[in-house]
Design an enzyme around this catalytic site. Structure first.
Site, PDB file in Angstrom:
ATOM      1  N   ASN A  39     -12.164  -8.045   2.395  1.00  0.00           N
ATOM      2  CA  ASN A  39     -11.677  -7.474   1.148  1.00  0.00           C
ATOM      3  C   ASN A  39     -12.448  -8.051  -0.029  1.00  0.00           C
ATOM      4  OD1 ASN A  39     -10.131  -9.895   1.843  1.00  0.00           O
ATOM      5  ND2 ASN A  39      -8.714  -9.396   0.190  1.00  0.00           N
ATOM      6  N   GLU A  52     -11.153  -3.181   5.973  1.00  0.00           N
ATOM      7  CA  GLU A  52     -11.392  -2.094   6.920  1.00  0.00           C
ATOM      8  C   GLU A  52     -12.412  -1.101   6.360  1.00  0.00           C
ATOM      9  OE1 GLU A  52      -7.002  -3.323   7.195  1.00  0.00           O
ATOM     10  OE2 GLU A  52      -8.508  -3.075   5.635  1.00  0.00           O
ATOM     11  N   CYS A  86      -6.618   3.089   4.327  1.00  0.00           N
ATOM     12  CA  CYS A  86      -7.473   2.612   5.422  1.00  0.00           C
ATOM     13  C   CYS A  86      -7.050   3.206   6.756  1.00  0.00           C
ATOM     14  CB  CYS A  86      -7.496   1.091   5.467  1.00  0.00           C
ATOM     15  SG  CYS A  86      -8.527   0.401   4.147  1.00  0.00           S
TER      16      CYS A  86
END
Length: 130
Positions: A39, A52, A86
């Site tokens: 992230n 992701e 995601c």
């Protein structure tokens, strides 16, 4: 455990100065290659990038478009699932029976399929008459 190793290692590179909640993700493509992402926050929260999404972007940048397996790891009391966006991104590139493993840094894990993660997925088939 190459996916776990890749996700654990990339998690350390997460840029999370605001939430301090580092997440790592690794995906194995249909060819067997592993792609990782972490992230990346931004002071304007909606402008950040999920782990992701970063892993998927790395896969696509390498010329691949099929996810065979996903693993996500975070420092949390219980395994953390991907956000809604995601989940849809994963479903874009993975078959419904692809395995998704959610892990904590303490060794707790939960495994499911993409179909379990996102029942009622929106797909290209919904646009067939467009």
């Amino acid at each position: 455990m190459p996916l776990l190793q890749a996700a654990t290692a990339v998690r350390e590179n997460a840029y999370a100065p605001y939430s301090r909640f580092k997440v790592g993700a690794a995906i194995r493509s249909a060819s067997g290659a592993i792609f990782a992402g972490c992230n990346v926050e931004n002071v304007a929260y909606p402008e950040g990038t999920c782990a992701e999404a970063g892993a998927i972007a790395a896969m696509v940048a390498a010329g691949e478009t099929v996810i065979a397996e996903v693993l996500v790891i975070a420092d949390s009391p219980s395994p953390v699932p991907p956000c809604g966006g995601c989940r849809q991104k994963i479903a874009e590139f993975a078959p419904q029976d692809a395995r998704v493993t959610l892990c904590t840094t303490d060794g707790v894990s939960r495994t499911m399929t993409v179909a379990d993660l996102l029942p009622g997925v929106f797909s290209a088939a919904h646009m067939d008459r467009a």
